[in-house]
Design a protein around this motif. Structure first.
Motif, PDB file in Angstrom:
ATOM      1  N   ARG A  45      26.465  29.322  -6.877  1.00  0.00           N
ATOM      2  CA  ARG A  45      26.557  30.567  -6.380  1.00  0.00           C
ATOM      3  C   ARG A  45      26.787  30.539  -4.910  1.00  0.00           C
ATOM      4  NH1 ARG A  45      25.086  35.306  -8.817  1.00  0.00           N
ATOM      5  NH2 ARG A  45      23.847  34.164 -10.544  1.00  0.00           N
ATOM      6  N   LYS A  46      26.302  29.466  -4.290  1.00  0.00           N
ATOM      7  CA  LYS A  46      26.501  29.538  -2.846  1.00  0.00           C
ATOM      8  C   LYS A  46      28.055  29.431  -2.433  1.00  0.00           C
ATOM      9  CE  LYS A  46      25.228  27.262   1.454  1.00  0.00           C
ATOM     10  NZ  LYS A  46      24.304  26.159   2.133  1.00  0.00           N
ATOM     11  N   VAL A  78      27.577  40.584 -11.947  1.00  0.00           N
ATOM     12  CA  VAL A  78      26.467  40.684 -11.089  1.00  0.00           C
ATOM     13  C   VAL A  78      26.671  39.827 -10.013  1.00  0.00           C
ATOM     14  CG1 VAL A  78      24.120  40.247 -11.248  1.00  0.00           C
ATOM     15  CG2 VAL A  78      25.004  41.030 -13.310  1.00  0.00           C
ATOM     16  N   ALA A  79      26.133  40.412  -8.863  1.00  0.00           N
ATOM     17  CA  ALA A  79      26.347  39.640  -7.525  1.00  0.00           C
ATOM     18  C   ALA A  79      25.201  40.089  -6.637  1.00  0.00           C
ATOM     19  CB  ALA A  79      27.604  39.650  -7.019  1.00  0.00           C
ATOM     20  N   ASN A  80      25.089  39.026  -5.727  1.00  0.00           N
ATOM     21  CA  ASN A  80      23.939  39.464  -4.687  1.00  0.00           C
ATOM     22  C   ASN A  80      24.543  39.511  -3.381  1.00  0.00           C
ATOM     23  OD1 ASN A  80      21.853  39.069  -6.455  1.00  0.00           O
ATOM     24  ND2 ASN A  80      22.028  36.793  -6.348  1.00  0.00           N
ATOM     25  N   THR A  81      25.993  39.172  -3.241  1.00  0.00           N
ATOM     26  CA  THR A  81      26.506  39.142  -1.953  1.00  0.00           C
ATOM     27  C   THR A  81      27.856  39.514  -2.116  1.00  0.00           C
ATOM     28  OG1 THR A  81      27.511  36.924  -1.913  1.00  0.00           O
ATOM     29  CG2 THR A  81      25.265  37.341  -0.890  1.00  0.00           C
ATOM     30  N   LEU A  82      28.661  40.006  -0.986  1.00  0.00           N
ATOM     31  CA  LEU A  82      29.901  40.759  -1.022  1.00  0.00           C
ATOM     32  C   LEU A  82      30.946  39.461  -1.373  1.00  0.00           C
ATOM     33  CD1 LEU A  82      32.281  42.780  -0.523  1.00  0.00           C
ATOM     34  CD2 LEU A  82      31.973  42.452   1.872  1.00  0.00           C
ATOM     35  N   ALA A  87      34.712  37.267  -5.317  1.00  0.00           N
ATOM     36  CA  ALA A  87      35.377  35.955  -6.164  1.00  0.00           C
ATOM     37  C   ALA A  87      35.282  36.311  -7.491  1.00  0.00           C
ATOM     38  CB  ALA A  87      34.444  34.781  -5.965  1.00  0.00           C
ATOM     39  N   TYR A  88      34.400  37.243  -7.992  1.00  0.00           N
ATOM     40  CA  TYR A  88      34.139  37.559  -9.514  1.00  0.00           C
ATOM     41  C   TYR A  88      35.516  38.705  -9.886  1.00  0.00           C
ATOM     42  CZ  TYR A  88      29.524  35.348  -9.015  1.00  0.00           C
ATOM     43  OH  TYR A  88      28.630  34.385  -8.781  1.00  0.00           O
TER      44      TYR A  88
END
Length: 317
Positions: A45-46, A78-82, A87-88
């Motif tokens: 994820r990082k 679903v994502a936590n950061t911009l 990327a998705y």
């Protein structure tokens, strides 16, 4: 009509998909998650690394099942950061021209994602998920989304002081005047499933909201089914899949769209919802409504039944 509404029902068009309307006319939109916490697609994820081949296969599976069943589908990323959502989204639009949703909890990151998607010129394909009662400044958020040209939004309705259906309706009454200032083409209402038994409150709220506002409504039964599975610890896989499919089928009878959780459930949720949709369309016909169009699950899966019903109707004129 027992399952119909006296108030005209809004039908929203999102990237070629129809959502909303009177029961039995349009099958519910099924929205599956990709890249959520614990998704086996994610390798880092990082570093925003994921299994692209498998991700593409999941998208193709949804497209195939949607075509076979007549139930429309959409992917929510679903994502936590911009950087993650960039990327998705870049991956997704590179492999399909389907509309898509974002699923981002933090308002700051969600708005940043909307800005990026607007830069790409993809506003007409985006379902912005979602505007919530917990957001810091709903009015300012709506102003920015309007300025970006975002066209389709989900509004989550929930009241922490009244967790019954009435609380969800009250929440929407408070939020809707602010959201409507965005002049969005589509406003979908998510009635917030908090656990499996309380999904009933969401379904009752769905009917209350359609009756009062005529807006497309739905919920996330997967919030309840996956929470139930987790609470049991190790549980028989077949038992969970049966419950998951059954709950979504029931929810489909009172919903215009459903968030069904991880896309690993696509193969069971689409057929289950298609079957429920056929039952609802037949009920609508029994209560005097026209038979559905050829693209509807009832016509696709049971053409012989539809033909027989049409002939009987013609004879009884």
């Amino acid at each position: 009509m027992a399952f119909g509404y006296s108030l005209p029902q809004k039908v929203c068009h999102i990237g070629g998909l129809k959502v909303g309307g009177q029961p039995g006319v349009n099958p519910p939109l099924l929205i599956g998650n990709m890249f959520q916490k614990g998704d086996t697609l994610i390798e880092s994820r990082k570093e925003h690394k994921f299994n692209r081949k498998e991700a593409e296969e999941r998208i193709h599976e949804m497209v195939r099942l949607s075509r076979e069943t007549g139930v429309p589908g959409m992917v929510a990323m679903v994502a936590n950061t911009l950087d993650e959502i960039k990327a998705y989204v870049d991956f997704f639009v590179g492999v399909t021209d389907m509309p898509f949703a974002i699923d981002i909890w933090m308002q700051k990151t969600r708005l940043a994602a909307a800005r990026y998607i607007a830069e790409l010129g993809l506003q007409s394909r985006l379902l912005h998920n979602s505007i919530t009662p917990w957001d810091e400044d709903i009015a300012a958020q709506v102003v920015e989304l309007k300025g970006l040209g975002i066209q389709h939004v989900v509004v989550q309705a929930f009241d922490v002081e009244d967790k019954r259906p009435s609380g969800r309706v009250k929440s929407l009454r408070n939020m809707l005047p602010l959201v409507e200032k965005g002049n969005f083409k589509s406003i979908l209402v998510d009635t917030a499933v908090m656990n499996l038994p309380a999904a009933t409150f969401s379904l009752v709220a769905n009917r209350m909201i359609k009756q009062e506002f005529g807006l497309p409504v739905g919920c996330a039964p997967a919030n309840g089914t996956y929470m139930w599975r987790k609470s049991l610890g190790v549980v028989d896989r077949n038992r969970f899949m049966a419950v998951d499919a059954g709950v979504h089928a029931i929810a489909a009878l009172a919903s215009d769209f459903l968030f069904y959780g991880p896309m690993t459930g696509t193969s069971r949720i689409f057929p289950a919802v298609a079957a429920a949709t056929c039952l609802l369309a037949t009920l609508a016909y029994e209560e005097g409504k026209p038979l559905p169009k050829q693209s509807h699950p009832l016509s696709l899966l049971f053409p012989g039944v539809v033909e027989q019903l049409a002939k009987e109707k013609e004879r009884n004129k």
